[in-house]
Design a protein around this motif. Structure first.
Motif, short mmCIF file in Angstrom:
data_model
loop_
_atom_site.label_atom_id
_atom_site.label_comp_id
_atom_site.label_asym_id
_atom_site.label_seq_id
_atom_site.Cartn_x
_atom_site.Cartn_y
_atom_site.Cartn_z
N THR A 132 -51.25 -56.11 74.64
CA THR A 132 -50.80 -56.70 75.72
C THR A 132 -51.23 -56.63 77.07
O THR A 132 -51.61 -57.69 77.95
N SER A 133 -52.65 -55.80 77.10
CA SER A 133 -53.74 -56.06 78.56
C SER A 133 -54.99 -57.24 78.36
O SER A 133 -54.72 -57.33 79.29
N VAL A 134 -54.75 -57.82 77.31
CA VAL A 134 -55.61 -58.99 76.82
C VAL A 134 -55.00 -60.25 77.82
O VAL A 134 -54.81 -61.17 77.98
N LEU A 135 -53.40 -59.96 77.17
CA LEU A 135 -53.03 -61.28 76.64
C LEU A 135 -51.81 -61.16 78.17
O LEU A 135 -51.24 -62.35 78.63
N ARG A 136 -51.89 -60.51 78.69
CA ARG A 136 -51.12 -60.34 80.40
C ARG A 136 -50.33 -60.85 80.07
O ARG A 136 -49.97 -61.81 81.04
N GLY A 137 -48.84 -60.19 79.33
CA GLY A 137 -47.68 -60.92 79.93
C GLY A 137 -47.20 -60.46 81.04
O GLY A 137 -47.71 -59.93 82.22
N PRO A 138 -45.98 -60.95 81.35
CA PRO A 138 -45.18 -60.76 82.24
C PRO A 138 -44.98 -59.22 82.51
O PRO A 138 -44.32 -58.31 84.12
N LYS A 139 -44.74 -58.50 81.46
CA LYS A 139 -44.21 -57.16 81.21
C LYS A 139 -45.43 -56.13 82.24
O LYS A 139 -45.41 -55.32 82.58
N PHE A 140 -46.28 -56.64 81.52
CA PHE A 140 -47.60 -55.82 81.78
C PHE A 140 -48.63 -55.80 82.87
O PHE A 140 -48.33 -55.27 83.80
N ARG A 141 -48.09 -57.21 83.89
CA ARG A 141 -48.18 -57.51 85.08
C ARG A 141 -47.11 -57.08 86.15
O ARG A 141 -47.19 -56.24 87.51
N ARG A 142 -45.95 -56.69 85.31
CA ARG A 142 -44.91 -56.00 86.55
C ARG A 142 -45.56 -53.84 86.19
O ARG A 142 -45.33 -53.44 87.10
N GLU A 143 -45.68 -53.83 85.43
CA GLU A 143 -45.90 -52.69 84.58
C GLU A 143 -47.27 -52.54 86.12
O GLU A 143 -47.01 -51.39 86.36
N GLU A 144 -48.14 -52.96 86.18
CA GLU A 144 -49.28 -52.63 86.75
C GLU A 144 -49.19 -52.83 87.72
O GLU A 144 -49.92 -51.71 89.17
N SER A 145 -48.37 -54.11 88.60
CA SER A 145 -48.26 -54.05 89.97
C SER A 145 -47.47 -52.44 90.47
O SER A 145 -47.60 -51.75 91.19
N ALA A 146 -46.35 -52.34 89.50
CA ALA A 146 -45.58 -50.53 90.05
C ALA A 146 -46.53 -49.05 90.30
O ALA A 146 -46.54 -48.74 90.59
#
Lengths: 571, 318, 409, 274, 237
Positions: D127-141
């Motif tokens: 997921t870190s490599v693909l960077r889907g919306p879920k990853f971005r949400r989690e990262e910004s959270a």
């Protein structure tokens, strides 16, 4: 009882060195010296350097600069520009440092050139007026650089150009890069190559030192995607500059494979902080998988799947090995890990050497390896054939080059995205303090294994392509020295960075190819280079911000800020 | 019988590893540096002995004669002088400036020095007037008493060089024991290895102690170089690499930093190799797999006893 | 700004004066550079790919110089009218990767028509496909691995691997049996131990030897391998000694074989060691020391001082004063170069350019036949040499002396 | 002698037992470092651990946090027995700081705290490599939460500074923020004020109160008697591996056994040294 | 009282960061001088510079008139200056006696045995355990060993860096009492402490450091009475 008032005297420097005094006294003369030296260098390019027309290309002719005469003119031009800028003192540039680099560079360049002429032609009598003019010019520029005053860069005054102009800056830069690379690689003469290298290096250092580099970084930062795209476009266009010759492409493909593997190692060493001295084994695993599953008549396994499947197999097998090698890291750490990985690397090589049917099952044909691996063929695109695109013939290695370019793009993507993620932070935390990381809920064991597995998978992937590109796989390609070279590429370039590893890999693979005159001495020089690098720039050529701070405690401004705040709080 | 024979072979090999391993361990114990170039110190020692023979016993060498026994101490002196000189220079020029650098820097430096020394000997040795070209193996002179026909007590074959090697190990180990535990400098060495800064506060010249450690390692390596020359009757510029690697393995196996560990590790490794050649049946035995077994044993030991056989707690400076 | 004007005036004066003294145009690549002589002749290059640096540089340099000698002689005798031959030597550092780069570089050079090389079979494997793709004739003076010419299944189903590849040396499958017959029939030794270093050459030699020797009725009492990285062979010798062989057949090269012989005899195993041309070197005698007397080696061709052509090669080489001796493979390299030159005589005759003649050269190679330094030079349908004369040498008084020369049938 | 300041503002101690150590014993070879120690900590309670050097406080701490596996006895967190693995202990809701600060020196303050969020986030390699919306949400959270915590401990302005360049007191606070990022139910502090001046010590005390008031339980090891007696609701005094006295600060500091074994005799001359 | 140690305008930097920014102070014969301040104030840096472990950027350190800034650390010890470092730093694998003997490493006179007995007399517990590895000791015992070891070099000036750090109140008192004892025996002491109360009470002279600068100085009792000190270092409002 007395009370001293404490003022944060951060800028007070009671110990001004002699050099600083020199700069104060003679700094004003620097622009003139630079101008004079620069003009002399420019003029020298129009003059003859040597009586003999066979040395360093042909530099015996006047008013028709070639080869190193042009380099001298480039250096002169840079010196003149910096000299003019030094006079004007723009806040966003620091021409003094640039001049110092050009000064050093010109001097080394001219001396190398003159010594070469003298040596090859048999005596300094063979040096023509151009050489001497250049020497005087170089000395003047050197003096200018020595006394020129340094300014603090004021980054806030950088002019912000309109978007199209910034993109233009990038495009021009990339075009120059492409041209220079093609030109550099086209050189056959070792000493001309050295001269060019000195020129390029000093111009590059001058640009970076005087603040252009940061400006480019700033522009690049504003247009990240454009920069990336442009970089890949340049890399993509490179084969078209070779006019159908495959000689440089062959080297380029090796650089790419080496760099891809080194990037994989960079995950393990640079991010997770696990020292791996047997990393070449993963490249070897991939290569052997690629070879064994290939169409080669020497292949020992009957199964011959399509190459995409082979690539996946290579990754899978390599990462499995990665896990096997990684699992002892649960218990072994630090220097002990280094020897364990070294041991595994040797075991791999010896196993490949031995699995020939007499000692163990026949998998690898032993020391003979698996030769005659056919070229790849993607949907009718035969990698072994010459294809003509836009009138320019692209040979076998160009074909592989394009494939490898995709590979390295993929590797860079994986590396940089992982680095900037939860996983990457976990790795760095482990590198910094394993126990603390564990106590903060970081899955240390799992992440270490992941680092090994991903790094190994990337190397394995590169290996499968390498097998086809090399057409043969033998155990002696995977010796310890190769692992040391990989590690050296990572450390020389700059641990934890992408650009650094690319630079490191290029240097380590390109120099020996181009310095064939010194072929016998190349390992000696390599050893010396390692020692000198570690002594003077242990963080590598391209230091990641974080690493740089780690090696040199340069974070002065921030620390002072923090300390001042602390002081205020204490009051 | 074959077992006994292979044990003798293993002991010979192991003693050689042990002599070199001590150098790794002593230096590591003091400054936690894996001196990867130590194998090259061993090689330089062997070449030092060869050079001494060429300089002082030229007539014997040229006619292929056996050197008299009293040449042995002279050769040892020559070997030690060469090794110690290179080791001290190396410490002074390359390692000392990196004393406080991160761990990878001295390691890379060490690899660099290793490559450099090998190449320097390969390219430059033959350029010295009167010395043979060292790009390939160079014959090592024979010395009376320690070279020559093997002893064969009880049907065993014991080479004379074996006796020299094992004897040298015993003498060196005893000397080292006395030095470390009974002399003032030895105690200072222990202090420096535990806490260099505080050792300074005791009035100990830490730089000097570090040099002493390099000197000890180089001395033993030089003696090992002669032992190797006597055993295999030739020397070459690459001989330090594999021997160094094995000795380093031995040092880690025994617990790096611990002198007795290095001796034990060296002997263990040598015997494992010899037994692997002799006694592992089937296609995975024999000399082609012996190094695999040696490394496998190392990995197994480290997995179950991460600090090595006799080592103290793992020092993790990662 | 007075200073600035001074500089300006000075510079313009300088420029003006130079403008008067020197002017001219830069010559192109095709103009006058050749320095006189036969200005109208076309150039064809013969490449060399060999280790010119590193451990094996001595052998590689010997190859390079020998090819150079052949080219010089051809130019002097104007062997190919209208063409001038040139040497293009590339270093392969005995490494496949580097060898491949060297081959690619030569293949990109349109004037290269043939290549002499490589020294190592492993390097040959990566050089072959590159040169084959460009139709460049390759003649190796030293590769002995049968699969290079006859494919992976050389023993059962030989199939030519690359049509552009030839060699002047014999393969392992001839030298080994030759040694087996000598030991069994001439020396009357019925029990031997074999040792090899697992490398292509050594293993191939021992395999071929063993097959022939057991067929003759001899017994291999112990078969061992050594690791070429090792210096010490105690353990292996301890394994051989109890089986009491009457000779040891060694597959490998002199850097290991010499010390092996020495250590074997020091350990009380006083039987002769025999090997292939890999140990036929003065270095072997030096390394093995005084106890080497009686050790045997086979080598291809008749002894050089017995052949007329060889004598003239040796004297010409000495006269040319190369800095390194021709070494073990010089003679083969000289023959290899001459084989290419012979083929070029046909192929270049009517060719417009060197590149155009590549294909014809490959075809002409099959009909090449002449008396070379190492015997008759000609190639069979796989590209192997047809010459099968071999000689057994023995160490006597610190040097190799021929004891038996014969044609292998 | 008493050093207790006027009692801090009254607060609620919950009924729920967050952490319970039952008969924990830890032996190293023949040496018993911790012998039969039991302890209970409730929601919103601050418990102090005091005792002379080598009394086994840190060993006991390590038993609680899974660094050591206790030879005997068990540790339960909110009723669940803790697996003896630091990783799982953190997941279960226990966080700690270290006696000698162990920050990730070459990471920024923000990154340090973000590492603390590691066990509460889940994006993996793919997921870190693909960077889907879920990853971005989690990262910004994660980023937001980390910044929030830095503000909470008062380091809001030092976000981008490297941890090792922070002043000493800030490093201690950063360690607490990092520990809080793991969403603990209980916070274990090992000498949180070592090396601090009285002013910093007091700030730390208020920070701990603030944390306590948000409902967390806190266990503190300290040598600073004034700090511990002002801070804690309950104090355990460990001597030679076992509990000598347990009680309120008042009880403990006046207990003669504690005075004898730890605080020292009441001779006027040395009184002010503590 | 003559000054045994004179530090003048001392500046010490780590890389480009200044940890000590030009401090000056003196220690007189027979005095106990305390340097107090929080962590990071530069106290330890100052001591390490005096004993030669760090090199000053500028300034001078004079010990009995001799400039120490160019003297190697191992030679400084033989001049009569002992430094018991922060965190005790005993040699854990060596026995108590070996630790003490290392303290006398730089001495070549015959009085070492007698001084060993004197150290045992000062700390009887050390004699009981003279053959034990020092690493098995508790913090307080290690501190005693560290002080005993420092005394073995027969120093004219003893520098103690945070002797009370990490010790229980009881042990702290014992150590502080020893400081008084040593002073009474005639040793000059430079004491670095965070525990301002304990340090200043015994000090003939005191200096307060903040972020590398001396902000206050005076006699021990003066400083103890100072409002600034009471507020910042004794926690009194």
């Amino acid at each position: 009882m007395s009370t001293n008032t404490a003022l944060p005297d951060v800028l007070d420097d009671s110990d001004v060195s002699r050099r600083d005094r020199l700069r104060e006294q003679h700094g004003a003369k620097a622009p003139l010296l630079a101008l004079a030296g620069g003009v002399l260098l420019l003029v020298s390019g129009l003059l003859s350097w040597s009586y003999d027309d066979r040395i360093l290309g042909d530099i015996s002719i006047r008013f028709y600069p070639a080869g190193i005469q042009i380099y001298a003119m480039v250096l002169g031009l840079v010196a003149v520009v910096l000299g003019v800028l030094l006079r004007r003192r723009p806040g966003w540039l620091n021409p003094g440092r640039g001049l110092a680099a050009v000064g050093w560079g010109s001097l080394v360049f001219v001396v190398v050139a003159l010594v070469t002429i003298a040596r090859q032609a048999g005596g300094s009598i063979n040096i023509n007026e151009g050489g001497w003019v250049a020497l005087v010019g170089a000395l003047l520029v050197f003096a200018a650089g020595f006394v020129a005053q340094r300014f603090e860069l004021n980054v806030r005054t950088w002019p912000r150009l309109p978007g199209w102009a910034e993109i233009l800056v990038i495009v021009v830069l990339m075009a120059v890069l492409l041209f220079t690379t093609a030109y550099t690689l086209g050189l056959d003469d070792s000493w001309t190559f050295v001269c060019l290298l000195v020129t390029l290096l000093s111009v590059a250092i001058a640009l970076v030192g005087s603040g252009f580099g940061e400006y480019v970084g700033f522009v690049g930062g504003n247009n990240r995607r454009v920069l990336l795209l442009a970089a890949f476009l340049v890399a993509f266009l490179f084969p078209f500059t070779q006019d159908g010759s495959d000689a440089n492409m062959s080297i380029a493909t090796q650089i790419l494979i080496f760099a891809a593997t080194a990037l994989g190692l960079n995950i393990v060493v640079g991010l997770a902080g696990l020292l791996d001295l047997g990393y070449i084994a993963f490249l070897g695993t991939g290569a052997y998988v690629g070879a064994m599953l290939s169409q080669s008549t020497f292949a020992t396994i009957g199964w011959k799947p399509p190459f995409l499947v082979v690539m996946l197999c290579g990754m899978a097998v390599a990462s499995t090995f990665g896990l096997i090698i990684g699992s002892p890291t649960l218990r072994v750490s630090g220097d002990y890990l280094a020897i364990v990985t070294l041991g595994f690397g040797e075991i791999f090589r010896l196993a490949m050497f031995n699995l020939d049917g007499t000692n163990g099952p026949d998998l690898t044909n032993g020391p003979n390896g698996i030769p005659a691996i056919p070229d790849l063929n993607f949907f009718g695109w035969d990698f072994g054939k010459v294809h003509t695109v836009a009138g320019i013939p692209l040979g076998r290695f160009s074909n592989y080059y394009f494939l490898l370019l995709l590979l390295i793009a993929f590797v860079i993507l994986v590396f940089s995205r992982l680095n900037d993620s939860r996983i990457g932070r976990g790795w760095v935390a482990i590198r910094e303090d394993e126990r603390a990381a564990e106590a903060m809920g970081v899955n240390v064991f799992g992440l270490k294994l992941l680092a090994f597995a991903i790094g190994a998978a990337l190397a394995g992937l590169a290996g499968t392509i390498k097998a086809h590109q090399d057409t043969s796989v033998t155990p002696d390609q995977y010796i310890f020295l190769e692992s040391a070279f990989l590690l050296a590429a990572v450390v020389l370039g700059g641990m934890g960075t992408v650009a650094g590893v690319l630079v490191g890999a290029t240097i380590l693979k390109l120099l020996p190819e181009k310095l064939r005159d010194a072929a016998d001495y190349r390992l000696l020089l390599f050893g010396l280079l390692l020692v000198i690098m570690m002594r003077f720039r242990p963080e590598g050529l391209v230091a990641s911000k974080r690493r740089q701070l780690e090696f040199h405690e340069d974070d002065e401004e921030l620390v002072q800020l923090a300390q001042t705040e602390h002081l205020e709080e204490a009051k | 019988m074959e077992l006994a024979q292979q044990l003798v072979n293993g002991l010979t090999l192991g003693s050689l590893y042990a002599l070199i391993a001590v150098g790794y361990t002593v230096v590591y114990g003091i400054i936690q540096l894996i001196n990867f170039a130590h194998g090259e110190i061993f090689m330089v020692g062997a070449f030092g002995a060869l050079s001494t023979a060429l300089l002082f016993f030229r007539s014997y060498v040229d006619e292929g004669q056996v050197l008299p026994f009293w040449a042995l101490p002279v050769l040892i002196l020559g070997a030690v002088a060469a090794s110690v000189a290179i080791a001290v220079l190396m410490e002074r020029i390359a390692y000392r400036p990196l004393r406080n650098a991160p761990r990878l820097a001295p390691l890379i430096t060490a690899i660099g020095i290793s490559v450099f020394l090998q190449e320097a000997v390969r390219l430059l040795y033959g350029k010295i007037p009167g010395f043979p070209d060292a790009k390939q193996k160079v014959p090592f002179p024979k010395i009376a008493v320690v070279s020559g026909d093997a002893w064969t007590p009880f049907g065993l074959t014991i080479q004379r060089s074996t006796i020299f090697t094992v004897g040298a190990l015993v003498i060196c180990a005893a000397g080292l024991f006395y030095f470390v535990s009974r002399t003032k400098t030895g105690r200072a060495m222990q202090a420096v290895s535990q806490d260099p800064d505080t050792a300074r506060l005791m009035g100990i010249n830490v730089d000097r102690i570090i040099v002493v450690a390099f000197v000890i390692g180089a001395t033993l390596a030089a003696i090992a170089g002669i032992a190797q020359g006597l055993q295999v009757t030739n020397v070459n510029f690459k001989m330090g690499f594999l021997a160094g690697l094995k000795a380093f393995t031995a040092a880690v196996l025994g617990g790096i930093g611990n002198v007795w560990g290095a001796v034990l590790g060296g002997l263990t490794l040598g015997i494992v190799e010899a037994l692997a050649i002799g006694f592992i049946p089937g296609t995975f035995g024999g000399s082609s797999w012996k190094d695999v077994w040696a490394f496998a044993i190392l990995i197994l030991v480290l997995v179950f006893r991460p600090q090595g056989l006799l080592g103290a707690k793992v020092v993790d400076r990662a | 700004m007075p200073q600035r004007s001074v500089v300006a005036v000075g510079a313009s004066l300088l420029v003006a004066s130079l403008a008067l003294t020197g002017c001219g145009t830069r010559g192109g690549d095709d103009g006058g550079d050749t320095g006189g002589g036969s200005g109208d002749s076309k150039v064809a290059k013969i490449g060399v790919i060999a280790p010119l640096s590193g451990d094996l540089a001595a052998l590689g340099k010997g190859i390079e110089h020998s090819v150079d000698l052949a080219i010089k002689q051809a130019n002097e005798s104007n062997a190919i009218p209208g063409w001038k031959l040139e040497l293009a030597a590339e270093d392969d550092q005995a490494t496949p990767d580097v060898g491949k780069n060297a081959a690619t570089k030569l293949a990109s050079d349109k004037e290269v028509v043939g290549v002499v090389g490589t020294l190592n079979s492993s390097v040959a494997q990566s050089v072959q496909p590159v040169l084959a793709a460009a139709n460049i004739t390759q003649v190796s003076p030293a590769n002995t691995n049968p699969s290079l010419t006859q494919g992976a299944d050389f023993a059962t189903a030989p199939k030519r691997a690359y049509p552009t590849y030839f060699r002047t040396c014999t393969t392992d499958s001839i030298q080994g049996p030759f040694a087996a017959r000598y030991l069994f029939e001439k020396a009357g030794i019925k029990e031997v131990a074999t040792v090899h270093d697992k490398k292509t050459y050594g293993q191939g030699l021992v395999d071929a030897f063993t097959k022939e020797y057991t067929k003759l009725g001899g017994k291999v009492v112990s078969a061992q391998t050594i690791n070429p990285d090792d210096d010490k062979y105690d353990a292996v010798i301890s394994k051989i000694k109890p089986s009491n062989p009457k000779a040891v057949y060694y597959g490998g090269e002199f850097p290991q074989a010499g010390p092996f012989s020495q250590q074997m005899k020091a350990a009380g195993l006083n039987v002769p060691l025999m090997g292939g041309d890999g140990i036929f070197s003065g270095e072997y005698v030096k390394l093995a020391g005084s106890t080497a007397t009686g050790d045997l080696a086979t080598s291809v061709g008749a002894p050089t001082d017995q052949l007329e052509s060889a004598k003239s090669f040796v004297s010409a080489y000495d006269a040319a004063k190369y800095s390194e001796p021709y070494e073990a493979y010089g003679a083969y390299a000289y023959d290899a170069a001459n084989a290419i030159i012979n083929a070029l005589k046909t192929s270049l005759k009517d060719a417009d350019s060197a590149e155009a003649a590549r294909q014809a050269t490959v075809q002409a190679m099959s009909s090449v036949s002449f008396d070379g330094v190492t015997g008759k030079v000609a190639f069979d349908e796989y590209g192997d040499t047809t010459s099968r004369v071999l000689t057994v040498y023995q160490v006597k008084d610190g040097a190799w002396a021929p004891v038996n020369t014969e044609e292998f049938k | 002698m008493t050093v207790t300041d006027p009692a801090p503002a009254a607060h609620e101690i919950g009924d729920r037992v967050v952490l319970e150590a039952a008969n924990v014993t830890m032996r190293f070879g023949g040496l018993t470092a911790v012998g039969d120690v039991s302890m209970r900590v409730h929601d919103g309670e601050i418990v102090g651990l005091i005792g002379p050097n080598g009394a086994g406080k840190t060993t006991f701490f390590n038993c609680l946090t899974g660094m050591y596996i206790p030879t005997e006895g068990r540790v339960t967190l909110a009723g669940e027995q803790l697996p003896p693995k630091p990783l799982k202990v953190v997941r279960a809701g226990m966080a700690r700081t270290f006696q000698n600060i162990r920050l990730f020196g070459n990471m920024t303050a923000l990154e340090n705290v973000m590492v603390g969020r590691y066990c509460r986030t889940s994006s993996m390699a793919l997921t870190s490599v693909l960077r889907g919306p879920k990853f971005r949400r989690e990262e910004s959270a994660t980023r937001e939460r980390a910044q929030e915590l830095l503000d909470y401990v008062g380091l809001g302005k030092s976000t981008e500074l490297l941890a090792r360049n922070l002043p000493y007191g800030d490093q201690r606070r950063l360690e607490i923020a990092r520990a809080l990022a793991t969403d603990p139910q209980i916070l274990l502090l090992d000498e949180p004020t070592a090396g601090m001046n009285p002013k910093e010590t007091e700030e730390t005390m208020h920070l701990i109160f603030k944390i306590r008031d948000s409902g967390l339980a806190v266990v503190v090891i300290e040598h600073d008697m004034r700090f511990i007696f002002n801070l804690c609701d309950r104090v355990l005094c460990l001597v030679r591996g076992s509990v000598l006295v347990e009680g309120t600060p008042g009880e403990v500091q006046s207990d003669p056994r504690v005075i004898e074994a730890y605080i020292g005799g009441d001779d006027a001359d040395e009184e002010e040294d503590a | 009282m003559s000054d045994i140690l004179e530090v003048k305008d001392l500046v010490v930097s780590y890389g480009k960061i200044k940890a000590v920014k030009g401090i000056s102070f003196t220690v007189g014969e027979g005095e106990v001088v305390s340097l107090i301040g929080t962590n990071g104030a530069g106290k330890t840096t100052t001591l390490r510079t005096i004993s030669g472990l760090l090199r000053p950027t500028s300034g001078s350190i004079r010990f009995r008139g001799q400039d120490l800034t160019k003297v190697a650390p191992h030679d400084i010890v033989s001049l009569g200056l002992a430094h018991s470092p922060e965190g005790r730093r005993i040699f854990p694998k060596l026995s108590v006696e070996e630790n003490l003997m290392l303290g006398a490493f730089s001495r070549k006179d015959k009085g070492i045995r007698a001084d060993l007995d004197a150290a045992f007399e000062l700390f009887p517990i050390l004699q009981e355990r003279r053959a034990q590895p020092a690493g098995t000791f508790s913090g307080g015992e290690q501190q005693m060993l560290a002080m005993g070891r420092a005394m073995m070099s027969k120093p004219q000036l003893l520098m103690l860096d945070e002797p009370s750090m990490g010790l229980s109140p009881l042990m702290m008192k014992r150590i502080m009492t020893t400081v008084t004892t040593l002073q009474e025996q005639g040793t000059t002491i430079l004491l670095v402490e965070q525990n301002a109360q304990a340090a200043l009470k015994r000090a003939t002279k005191g200096y307060v450091l903040e972020v590398g600068t001396i902000v206050l100085s005076g006699t021990g009792s003066e400083l103890l009475a100072s409002d600034d000190v009471r507020k910042a270092y004794l926690g009194e409002d």
